[in-house]
Design an enzyme around this catalytic site. Structure first.
Site, mmCIF file in Angstrom:
data_model
loop_
_atom_site.group_PDB
_atom_site.id
_atom_site.type_symbol
_atom_site.label_atom_id
_atom_site.label_comp_id
_atom_site.label_asym_id
_atom_site.label_seq_id
_atom_site.Cartn_x
_atom_site.Cartn_y
_atom_site.Cartn_z
ATOM 1 N N ARG A 265 0.858 -1.188 0.000
ATOM 2 C CA ARG A 265 0.000 0.000 0.000
ATOM 3 C C ARG A 265 0.897 1.241 0.000
ATOM 4 N NH1 ARG A 265 -3.235 3.026 4.698
ATOM 5 N NH2 ARG A 265 -4.016 4.607 3.281
ATOM 6 N N HIS B 66 -3.121 10.965 0.639
ATOM 7 C CA HIS B 66 -2.656 10.725 2.009
ATOM 8 C C HIS B 66 -2.124 12.072 2.535
ATOM 9 C CE1 HIS B 66 -1.329 7.314 4.844
ATOM 10 N NE2 HIS B 66 -1.022 8.432 5.483
ATOM 11 N N GLU C 58 -7.769 8.175 5.984
ATOM 12 C CA GLU C 58 -8.171 8.742 7.262
ATOM 13 C C GLU C 58 -8.753 10.150 7.143
ATOM 14 O OE1 GLU C 58 -5.035 8.356 10.102
ATOM 15 O OE2 GLU C 58 -4.978 6.193 9.909
ATOM 16 N N ASN D 179 -7.713 1.396 9.355
ATOM 17 C CA ASN D 179 -6.419 1.616 10.008
ATOM 18 C C ASN D 179 -6.698 1.605 11.504
ATOM 19 O OD1 ASN D 179 -5.698 2.225 7.397
ATOM 20 N ND2 ASN D 179 -5.230 4.384 7.777
ATOM 21 N N TYR E 262 -4.918 1.131 15.561
ATOM 22 C CA TYR E 262 -3.683 1.058 16.348
ATOM 23 C C TYR E 262 -3.938 0.866 17.837
ATOM 24 C CZ TYR E 262 -1.100 2.969 12.330
ATOM 25 O OH TYR E 262 -0.531 3.159 11.096
ATOM 26 N N GLU F 20 -3.775 -0.435 7.872
ATOM 27 C CA GLU F 20 -2.656 0.025 8.706
ATOM 28 C C GLU F 20 -2.811 -0.548 10.099
ATOM 29 O OE1 GLU F 20 -1.718 4.183 9.140
ATOM 30 O OE2 GLU F 20 -2.192 4.566 7.030
HETATM 31 C C1 BGC Z 1 -1.451 7.502 9.183
HETATM 32 C C2 BGC Z 1 0.014 7.402 8.895
HETATM 33 C C3 BGC Z 1 0.780 7.527 10.198
HETATM 34 C C4 BGC Z 1 0.369 6.385 11.103
HETATM 35 C C5 BGC Z 1 1.113 6.341 12.431
HETATM 36 C C6 BGC Z 1 -1.886 6.735 10.388
HETATM 37 O O1 BGC Z 1 -2.834 7.464 11.026
HETATM 38 O O2 BGC Z 1 -2.201 7.131 8.053
HETATM 39 O O3 BGC Z 1 0.342 8.390 7.980
HETATM 40 O O4 BGC Z 1 2.152 7.552 9.981
HETATM 41 O O5 BGC Z 1 -0.983 6.505 11.396
HETATM 42 O O6 BGC Z 1 0.773 7.420 13.234
#
Ligand code: BGC
Length: 487
Positions: free
Chosen positions: A102, A147, A192, A331, A333, A391
């Site tokens: 990607r 992006h 995002e 995405n 985290y 992501e």
């Molecule tokens: C974004 C990336 C960023 C990653 C880590 C995502 O929100 O798409 O550009 O580097 O998070 O923070």
């Protein structure tokens, strides 16, 4: 974006659910049709910021004019130098054995001033070469059109706040479909949206238009219309020949209620609607979630606005936007916990007060709890779409090549997605952020998400494998997160 933004209130909330250490990593193999990949984005890796006819974009301008907002005054001028080193990047991807890569296209490299009347052939050639090299190594390109790096000329005309934005974006998308589309199965129009619009609500993120509680809503409104315009260009002019799929990549943490109390359960849902529903409801149902419409209207009136700060779609626009997501890109985290909050005081408008929820990030024992839940939420709310994780990864400040913490994070995350798959949820792929350390926006080069380390002090930007490379390579090869899988 990983945890960089404001609205979080840190409370000592009671966190329910299983503790991390009671959890067992999924021991079943990923199915043969599950795809594994790695991700990057143009501004964060390419460099070559003014080379070969590339135009200036809002991150070039922002890092040069407001260095005080970026840690160590870093810029993406050279970044990982992937503009010159893309062949080496593809070699690394090939070594990893990924099914897909990607990456994003820099709008101002292809159209220097943003408009389609002036196409930069050297920019087109760069992406054609990258795509050809990927295809030659059996790696599917998964391409993001935007992006966060808007051509500066378009920003000078108001950027996402200009009501012609949808037309500009559709024209740019057409140029990309025409030039690259025969080789692309998966497109992402916007990465995002929530963070793409953050810079219209604060001075400290590009483009730095400081209109909180107003600017982000207007930006999103035009972004959604632009997504739909590009989607229809594709359906009308390219779908028959190219047969690709389009979606938006959402940034979202699964948000769980802090307790079982009804008000906390409602608060967690409200948080999901204000972060994910804001974007996905229009794509799937044609309009913003009811709770958002009523909350923003209510507070706008008390604040003295004559109409809601959340713009409205006409009936034609609703019909145009509805049904413009062919798959679901996520995405993710982290996990958050939400508790009901008392009504925030009426004062300066903000999205956080509109939502009116107290949110905190999960501690280490709970940070993966929301990931399976998120898959379930998406499945339930948007008619069981095919989901791909576009992501997921861990940012560390250390330069060490022994990145056990990252391996732990990715393994635990992937396990939660596999749990979802085992529950019958249609998750078809996983993409880790990131192939290599890169420019982490306002955190500059201090926060490293890469499987590959980059030596930013060397003109060669030498790429060196961290321990996570062998680990991920082995997972891809064996389709298993442990030494051995059941089936
Ligand atoms: C974004 C990336 C960023 C990653 C880590 C995502 O929100 O798409 O550009 O580097 O998070 O923070």
């Amino acid at each position: 974006m990983y945890s960089s933004f404001g609205k979080l209130v840190f409370l000592a909330l009671l966190q329910i659910n299983l503790a991390d250490n009671d959890y067992k990593i999924n021991d079943k193999s990923f199915p043969d049709n599950f795809i594994f990949g790695a991700a990057t984005a143009a501004y964060q890796i390419e460099g070559g910021w003014n080379e070969d006819g590339k135009g200036e974009n809002i991150w070039d301008r922002f890092t040069h004019e407001y260095p005080q907002y970026i840690l160590n005054e870093d810029t993406g001028d050279i970044a990982c130098d992937s503009y010159h080193k893309y062949e080496e990047d593809v070699e690394k991807l090939t070594y990893l054995g990924v099914n897909h890569y990607r990456f994003s296209i820099s709008w101002s490299r292809v159209l220097p001033n943003g408009f389609s009347d002036n196409i930069n052939q050297k920019g087109i050639a760069y992406y054609k070469n990258l795509i050809a090299k990927l295809k030659a190594n059996n790696i599917e390109p998964l391409v993001t059109l935007y992006h966060w790096d808007l051509p500066q000329t378009l920003q000078d005309y108001g950027g996402f706040h200009n009501d012609s934005f949808n037309q500009w974006f559709a024209d740019y998308a057409r140029v990309c479909f025409e030039n690259f589309g025969k080789d692309i199965k998966y497109w992402i129009t916007f990465n995002e949206p929530k963070y793409a619009c953050t810079g219209y609500g604060t001075a400290t993120f590009a483009p730095g238009v400081n209109m909180p509680g107003v600017g982000e809503y207007k930006c999103m409104h035009n972004l959604l219309k632009a997504h739909a315009a590009a989607y229809h260009v594709y359906q009308d002019e390219f779908k028959t020949d190219q047969n690709g799929k389009l979606a938006i990549a959402n940034s979202i943490s699964g948000c769980l209620p802090a307790t079982n109390k009804t008000e906390d359960v409602e608060a967690a849902n409200r948080e999901m609607e204000f972060t994910l529903g804001w974007i996905s409801n229009p794509l799937f149902y044609g309009d913003y979630p009811e709770i958002m419409k009523s909350r923003v209207a209510y507070r706008s009136e008390l604040e003295g606005f004559t109409e809601s700060r959340l713009p409205t779609f006409t009936e034609d626009e609703k019909a145009f936007i509805k049904g413009t997501s062919d798959y679901f890109a996520v995405n993710t985290y982290s996990t958050t916990f939400a508790a009901a909050a008392s009504e925030p005081e009426i004062g300066a408008p903000s999205i956080a007060s509109d939502c009116g929820v107290e949110v905190q990030y999960a501690d280490d024992d709970h940070k993966f709890d929301g990931m399976t839940y998120l898959m379930e939420w998406v499945t339930e709310h948007y008619n069981k779409p095919a989901i791909i994780i576009t992501e997921n990864g861990l940012g560390l400040s250390s330069n060490s090549l022994e990145d056990e913490e990252r391996i732990h994070f990715i393994k635990n995350s992937m396990s939660r997605f596999k749990d979802a798959l085992d529950k019958g949820i249609n998750v078809f792929g996983y993409t880790t952020w990131s192939l290599m350390d890169n420019f982490e926006w306002t955190q500059g080069y201090s926060k490293k998400f890469g499987l590959y380390h980059i030596d930013f002090n060397s003109p060669n930007r030498t790429r060196t494998a961290k321990a996570s490379v062998e680990w991920y390579r082995n997972v891809i090869k064996t389709r298993c997160l442990l030494d051995k899988c059941e089936s």
